[in-house]
Design a protein around this motif. Structure first.
Motif, PDB file in Angstrom:
ATOM      1  N   GLY A 533       0.814  -1.201   0.000  1.00  0.00           N
ATOM      2  CA  GLY A 533       0.000   0.000   0.000  1.00  0.00           C
ATOM      3  C   GLY A 533       0.852   1.257   0.000  1.00  0.00           C
ATOM      4  O   GLY A 533       2.048   1.225   0.288  1.00  0.00           O
ATOM      5  N   ASN A 534       0.218   2.371  -0.298  1.00  0.00           N
ATOM      6  CA  ASN A 534       0.875   3.672  -0.213  1.00  0.00           C
ATOM      7  C   ASN A 534       0.768   4.128   1.242  1.00  0.00           C
ATOM      8  O   ASN A 534      -0.247   4.672   1.662  1.00  0.00           O
ATOM      9  CB  ASN A 534       0.181   4.669  -1.148  1.00  0.00           C
ATOM     10  N   MET A 535       1.837   3.893   2.009  1.00  0.00           N
ATOM     11  CA  MET A 535       1.765   4.083   3.455  1.00  0.00           C
ATOM     12  C   MET A 535       1.463   5.521   3.848  1.00  0.00           C
ATOM     13  O   MET A 535       0.686   5.775   4.770  1.00  0.00           O
ATOM     14  CB  MET A 535       3.071   3.636   4.109  1.00  0.00           C
ATOM     15  N   SER A 536       2.062   6.468   3.185  1.00  0.00           N
ATOM     16  CA  SER A 536       1.813   7.874   3.515  1.00  0.00           C
ATOM     17  C   SER A 536       0.348   8.229   3.294  1.00  0.00           C
ATOM     18  O   SER A 536      -0.255   8.966   4.064  1.00  0.00           O
ATOM     19  CB  SER A 536       2.703   8.785   2.674  1.00  0.00           C
ATOM     20  N   LYS A 537      -0.223   7.684   2.238  1.00  0.00           N
ATOM     21  CA  LYS A 537      -1.627   7.944   1.931  1.00  0.00           C
ATOM     22  C   LYS A 537      -2.543   7.215   2.918  1.00  0.00           C
ATOM     23  O   LYS A 537      -3.562   7.764   3.358  1.00  0.00           O
ATOM     24  CB  LYS A 537      -1.920   7.485   0.500  1.00  0.00           C
ATOM     25  N   ILE A 538      -2.195   6.010   3.277  1.00  0.00           N
ATOM     26  CA  ILE A 538      -3.056   5.203   4.156  1.00  0.00           C
ATOM     27  C   ILE A 538      -3.071   5.760   5.575  1.00  0.00           C
ATOM     28  O   ILE A 538      -4.129   5.905   6.192  1.00  0.00           O
ATOM     29  CB  ILE A 538      -2.590   3.729   4.152  1.00  0.00           C
ATOM     30  N   PHE A 539      -1.898   6.092   6.108  1.00  0.00           N
ATOM     31  CA  PHE A 539      -1.817   6.575   7.486  1.00  0.00           C
ATOM     32  C   PHE A 539      -2.179   8.052   7.609  1.00  0.00           C
ATOM     33  O   PHE A 539      -2.634   8.494   8.658  1.00  0.00           O
ATOM     34  CB  PHE A 539      -0.415   6.334   8.056  1.00  0.00           C
ATOM     35  N   GLY A 540      -1.950   8.824   6.560  1.00  0.00           N
ATOM     36  CA  GLY A 540      -2.303  10.235   6.596  1.00  0.00           C
ATOM     37  C   GLY A 540      -1.690  10.947   7.791  1.00  0.00           C
ATOM     38  O   GLY A 540      -0.503  10.812   8.089  1.00  0.00           O
ATOM     39  N   GLU A 541      -2.532  11.714   8.507  1.00  0.00           N
ATOM     40  CA  GLU A 541      -2.042  12.499   9.640  1.00  0.00           C
ATOM     41  C   GLU A 541      -1.625  11.639  10.829  1.00  0.00           C
ATOM     42  O   GLU A 541      -1.013  12.134  11.770  1.00  0.00           O
ATOM     43  CB  GLU A 541      -3.112  13.518  10.083  1.00  0.00           C
ATOM     44  N   LEU A 542      -1.927  10.323  10.768  1.00  0.00           N
ATOM     45  CA  LEU A 542      -1.540   9.446  11.869  1.00  0.00           C
ATOM     46  C   LEU A 542      -0.078   9.020  11.781  1.00  0.00           C
ATOM     47  O   LEU A 542       0.431   8.377  12.705  1.00  0.00           O
ATOM     48  CB  LEU A 542      -2.428   8.198  11.897  1.00  0.00           C
ATOM     49  N   MET A 543       0.595   9.335  10.697  1.00  0.00           N
ATOM     50  CA  MET A 543       1.995   8.942  10.540  1.00  0.00           C
ATOM     51  C   MET A 543       2.831   9.427  11.725  1.00  0.00           C
ATOM     52  O   MET A 543       3.707   8.721  12.215  1.00  0.00           O
ATOM     53  CB  MET A 543       2.560   9.504   9.235  1.00  0.00           C
ATOM     54  N   MET A 544       2.533  10.624  12.197  1.00  0.00           N
ATOM     55  CA  MET A 544       3.280  11.157  13.333  1.00  0.00           C
ATOM     56  C   MET A 544       2.906  10.433  14.627  1.00  0.00           C
ATOM     57  O   MET A 544       3.766  10.131  15.453  1.00  0.00           O
ATOM     58  CB  MET A 544       2.995  12.651  13.493  1.00  0.00           C
ATOM     59  N   LEU A 545       1.623  10.116  14.798  1.00  0.00           N
ATOM     60  CA  LEU A 545       1.143   9.595  16.078  1.00  0.00           C
ATOM     61  C   LEU A 545       1.638   8.193  16.399  1.00  0.00           C
ATOM     62  O   LEU A 545       1.594   7.776  17.549  1.00  0.00           O
ATOM     63  CB  LEU A 545      -0.389   9.599  16.103  1.00  0.00           C
ATOM     64  N   ILE A 546       2.078   7.441  15.377  1.00  0.00           N
ATOM     65  CA  ILE A 546       2.519   6.075  15.669  1.00  0.00           C
ATOM     66  C   ILE A 546       3.934   6.043  16.246  1.00  0.00           C
ATOM     67  O   ILE A 546       4.369   4.996  16.741  1.00  0.00           O
ATOM     68  CB  ILE A 546       2.435   5.164  14.425  1.00  0.00           C
ATOM     69  N   GLU A 547       4.667   7.151  16.189  1.00  0.00           N
ATOM     70  CA  GLU A 547       6.004   7.181  16.782  1.00  0.00           C
ATOM     71  C   GLU A 547       5.919   6.913  18.282  1.00  0.00           C
ATOM     72  O   GLU A 547       4.977   7.346  18.952  1.00  0.00           O
ATOM     73  CB  GLU A 547       6.666   8.531  16.539  1.00  0.00           C
ATOM     74  N   ALA A 548       6.920   6.231  18.813  1.00  0.00           N
ATOM     75  CA  ALA A 548       6.904   5.840  20.224  1.00  0.00           C
ATOM     76  C   ALA A 548       6.768   7.039  21.150  1.00  0.00           C
ATOM     77  O   ALA A 548       6.026   6.994  22.140  1.00  0.00           O
ATOM     78  CB  ALA A 548       8.173   5.047  20.560  1.00  0.00           C
ATOM     79  N   ASP A 549       7.463   8.130  20.854  1.00  0.00           N
ATOM     80  CA  ASP A 549       7.423   9.292  21.749  1.00  0.00           C
ATOM     81  C   ASP A 549       6.257  10.232  21.468  1.00  0.00           C
ATOM     82  O   ASP A 549       6.108  11.253  22.123  1.00  0.00           O
ATOM     83  CB  ASP A 549       8.745  10.068  21.698  1.00  0.00           C
ATOM     84  N   LYS A 550       5.410   9.870  20.493  1.00  0.00           N
ATOM     85  CA  LYS A 550       4.222  10.686  20.201  1.00  0.00           C
ATOM     86  C   LYS A 550       2.943   9.978  20.642  1.00  0.00           C
ATOM     87  O   LYS A 550       1.844  10.507  20.445  1.00  0.00           O
ATOM     88  CB  LYS A 550       4.136  10.992  18.698  1.00  0.00           C
ATOM     89  N   ARG A 551       3.084   8.788  21.224  1.00  0.00           N
ATOM     90  CA  ARG A 551       1.897   8.055  21.655  1.00  0.00           C
ATOM     91  C   ARG A 551       1.149   8.860  22.718  1.00  0.00           C
ATOM     92  O   ARG A 551       1.758   9.427  23.627  1.00  0.00           O
ATOM     93  CB  ARG A 551       2.276   6.689  22.211  1.00  0.00           C
ATOM     94  N   GLY A 552      -0.165   8.914  22.587  1.00  0.00           N
ATOM     95  CA  GLY A 552      -0.982   9.662  23.537  1.00  0.00           C
ATOM     96  C   GLY A 552      -1.296  11.074  23.100  1.00  0.00           C
ATOM     97  O   GLY A 552      -2.226  11.697  23.610  1.00  0.00           O
ATOM     98  N   GLU A 553      -0.520  11.617  22.148  1.00  0.00           N
ATOM     99  CA  GLU A 553      -0.811  12.958  21.644  1.00  0.00           C
ATOM    100  C   GLU A 553      -2.043  12.910  20.740  1.00  0.00           C
ATOM    101  O   GLU A 553      -2.251  11.945  20.007  1.00  0.00           O
ATOM    102  CB  GLU A 553       0.386  13.513  20.871  1.00  0.00           C
ATOM    103  N   GLN A 554      -2.852  13.963  20.782  1.00  0.00           N
ATOM    104  CA  GLN A 554      -4.114  13.963  20.049  1.00  0.00           C
ATOM    105  C   GLN A 554      -4.070  14.858  18.811  1.00  0.00           C
ATOM    106  O   GLN A 554      -3.400  15.890  18.796  1.00  0.00           O
ATOM    107  CB  GLN A 554      -5.253  14.443  20.953  1.00  0.00           C
ATOM    108  N   ILE A 555      -4.796  14.412  17.785  1.00  0.00           N
ATOM    109  CA  ILE A 555      -5.055  15.243  16.612  1.00  0.00           C
ATOM    110  C   ILE A 555      -6.521  15.060  16.238  1.00  0.00           C
ATOM    111  O   ILE A 555      -7.199  14.171  16.753  1.00  0.00           O
ATOM    112  CB  ILE A 555      -4.165  14.861  15.411  1.00  0.00           C
TER     113      ILE A 555
END
Length: 701
Positions: A533-555
């Motif tokens: 799949g096109n990962m950037s397209k699939i994850f969209g704005e969640l690409m940042m949130l999956i990082e270990a140090d970004k867990r729990g941050e809201q968008i």
């Protein structure tokens, strides 16, 4: 009672009802009317006015409050301004637990209660005094608004004391240590080899020691948390429940002492003193987590259910479901990011109750999502149904989301590291590394050639980290070239009946919300063919949130504008086929968010060799495997390691039925066609290898 005192009582009752909960005002008022008398009668405190409503001013009562609780001015200010609910000092923490016990014993002696240890319906002494202090502060400062008011949900607040922690502990395997816990008035924990926990200056130091002693290199996150919580987080005055299995509770106690190490004990030497308030055996509707020690504060409705059941109060699972839904709703936000207020929550609950009554249908307690969707269609299309028409559909949508994100706790088959190594052809060192990578990065991609068992490994990696085979905490999807953000996160999709579109949550959002409601347990989202799949397209704005140090941050999500975050207890495992020429390489933005672990053919693995030699006729298969090793060497030299032939081609139930027949099928119809793909520009080489392989299973070689 004179008019001044009576007016004070009525003002208090009304204010507390409005700000602290619908029934709290009626519940607390009779106790405050005779609190001074009760304290003297129970030998808990002397010299105070019998009726606490005689204390008319904030400053006058604050002195009384400080004398009894020994709480500091700073903590009192934090309390009344709504900034936090500080713990009481240790001495009052010990004393205040006596009020409910003595009140229950007194009522039992007067024939009012059936049991002397039934403390149901009796408010906590500290919480009782606290409510009057807060009332007086805001009564005298009428221009101020109690800051927690908008967060209060009717029938929910102050039925548990949020200044303490509530814990559940397992008394050893099969509750074998409960008798010792009971007779010695203790709770205890294992990991005795750690010695005195006072010798450790940090949680990390405890973790290092446990990892060292385990000798398997696996990071002991859960064990460390249990030990550290027992040592540092449990405090005097906390409530502790003792469980048996996942649905029975054996006792409720209050912690009365600090941590100590009992070197004279034969086992479970880490200990704390406890005053057992209630002892027996009660069956619960909900289930406990399976961990040794768990903090229940994230689950206030569960705490209330336990107390209701233990105190033999009437417990209605439907009422519990409604209350659970209320609490969940109070944590949801509108499309502007504002929390749903009490009025909106009550409106939605009322709408669902009316739907149940009008349509003679079940909403609360219904777990069939499709049935709830059908009910929604009936409700919104019924022109004769006018009541709550505007919120009916959205209320059912909220309830569907509530059900979809509800965690499931059940008894499961255990799964250990030994179980993993007996099923998966990976060395122990490799497994230890896999677990460490996933724990630290949160996101892991297993890459490798076809047939190395990536999918099989991913699922068992989840099992071994959960320490049980819990399918409810695993979600699996497969990416493909047409897979999109709308499939994965959320988007408008045609209705099943073809009449218009509806906004639907994707599997990742549903599963992440489920994990967020169950923070004490790990969840695993597995993506097969992640690089299709096109990962950037699939994850969209969640690409940042999956990082270990970004867990729990809201968008805010793209379509619904709902607040969303990826919880820290959600792990993502992807599988990547390195032999598919049609797949694009992952971009850097994605690569840096994942760790990559290559799964190689395991023909040299001792467990794999034992499996092959245990088949009914392994000779042909052994000849084939020797030839495949040579083939793989040439593939590595000419094409690359990611194109090797994997071991899982030779694993399966069919080999136990007829090894020779299955070997021929796999070689002729799976591996040889793959070779012609590899050497599409050199058919002679593919033909040569095909003949060599055929010669192995027909005995020519």
């Amino acid at each position: 009672m004179n008019n001044v005192v009576n007016n004070q009582k009525e003002k208090y009752k009304n204010w507390v009802t409005e700000n602290l909960g619908e029934k709290t005002g009626m519940w607390y008022t009779p106790y405050l009317e005779k609190l001074g008398y009760l304290l003297e009668k129970f030998g808990l405190a002397r010299g105070y006015k019998e009726n606490f409503f005689n204390y008319q001013s904030y400053l006058e009562y604050k002195k009384i409050y400080k004398q009894i609780t020994e709480q500091s001015d700073e903590d009192i200010e934090r309390l009344v301004t709504g900034k936090s609910t500080p713990r009481y000092p240790k001495e009052f923490g010990k004393t205040r637990i006596q009020f409910r016990k003595k009140y229950a014993e007194d009522e039992y002696n007067r024939g009012v209660r059936s049991k002397p240890d039934n403390i149901g319906g009796i408010p906590d002494w500290g919480v009782l005094m606290r409510s009057y202090l807060i009332f007086l502060y805001y009564d005298e400062n009428s221009t101020l608004t109690y800051p927690k008011k908008e967060k209060k949900i009717a029938n929910q607040e102050d039925e548990i004391d949020n200044s303490i922690n509530y814990w559940v502990i397992s008394p050893g395997e099969y509750s074998r240590l409960w008798d010792e816990f009971h007779t010695e008035n203790i709770i205890a924990l294992g990991w005795d080899n750690l010695g005195e926990l006072t010798n450790y200056d940090s949680k990390e130091a405890v973790e290092r020691k446990i990892a060292e002693q385990r000798a398997d290199g696996v990071r002991p996150v859960n064990d460390t948390k249990a030990v550290w919580d027992f040592y540092c987080q449990i405090q005097t005055g906390d409530v502790v429940y003792v469980k048996e299995g996942i649905k029975k509770v054996l006792a409720r106690g209050v912690v009365t002492g600090d941590y100590y190490f009992d070197d004279e004990a034969s086992e479970y030497k880490h200990r704390r003193k406890v005053d057992w308030v209630q002892v027996g055996k009660w069956e619960l509707h909900q289930s406990f987590p399976q961990k040794t020690l768990t903090c229940l504060n994230p689950y206030p409705n569960f705490i209330k259910e336990i107390d209701q059941v233990m105190n033999e109060d009437f417990f209605d699972p439907k009422i519990a479901e409604v209350n659970d839904f209320r609490t969940w709703l109070s944590n949801q936000v509108t499309d502007t990011g504002v929390s749903l207020n009490d009025k909106t929550v009550t409106q939605k609950v009322s709408a669902l109750k009316d739907i149940e009554h009008h349509f003679d249908a079940s909403v609360f307690g219904e777990t069939d999502i499709e049935e709830l969707k059908r009910l929604k269609d009936v409700v919104v299309s019924d022109e004769s149904y006018k009541k709550n028409k505007g919120v009916s559909g959205s209320s059912i949508d909220y309830y569907i989301r509530f059900i979809e994100s509800k965690p499931t706790v059940q008894e499961n088959e255990s799964f250990t590291m030994d179980d993993f190594l007996s099923e998966v052809f990976i060395e122990k060192k490799g497994l230890v590394r896999l677990i460490s990578l996933l724990e630290n990065k949160k996101n892991l991609i297993l890459k490798g050639a076809p047939g190395v068992g990536k999918t099989f490994i991913a699922k068992r990696l989840a099992y071994v980290m959960m320490e049980e085979k819990d399918e409810t905490r695993i979600q699996m999807v497969q990416f493909h070239q047409s897979y999109s953000y709308e499939d994965f996160i959320e988007g408008f999709r045609p209705k099943a009946e073809g009449d218009g579109f509806e906004l639907k949550q994707g599997p990742f959002v549903k599963f992440a919300r489920k994990a967020a409601r169950d923070p004490e347990r790990d969840y695993f989202f597995i993506v097969d063919e992640i690089n299709r799949g096109n990962m950037s397209k699939i994850f969209g704005e969640l690409m940042m949130l999956i990082e270990a140090d970004k867990r729990g941050e809201q968008i805010n999500l793209l379509y619904s504008n709902d607040k969303f975050s990826v919880p820290s207890n959600l792990y993502i495992i992807g599988m990547m086929n390195t032999a598919d020429r049609s797949l694009a390489l992952l971009d850097y933005a994605l690569r840096r968010r994942f760790s990559f672990f290559e799964i190689k053919p395991a023909f040299q693995n001792e467990t794999f060799k034992s499996y092959v030699n245990g088949l009914n006729s392994p000779e042909a298969l052994n000849r084939i495997i020797d030839e495949i090793k040579s083939l793989n060497n040439q593939i590595v030299e000419e094409i690359g390691t990611g194109f090797q032939i994997g071991h899982s081609y030779f694993v399966g139930d069919a080999y136990n039925v007829s090894t020779a027949n299955r070997v021929e099928e796999v070689i002729e119809y799976e591996i040889i066609p793959q070779l012609f793909e590899y050497w599409f520009d050199n058919e002679q080489k593919a033909n040569d290898w095909a003949e060599r392989l055929r010669g192995c299973y027909d005995g020519a070689k």
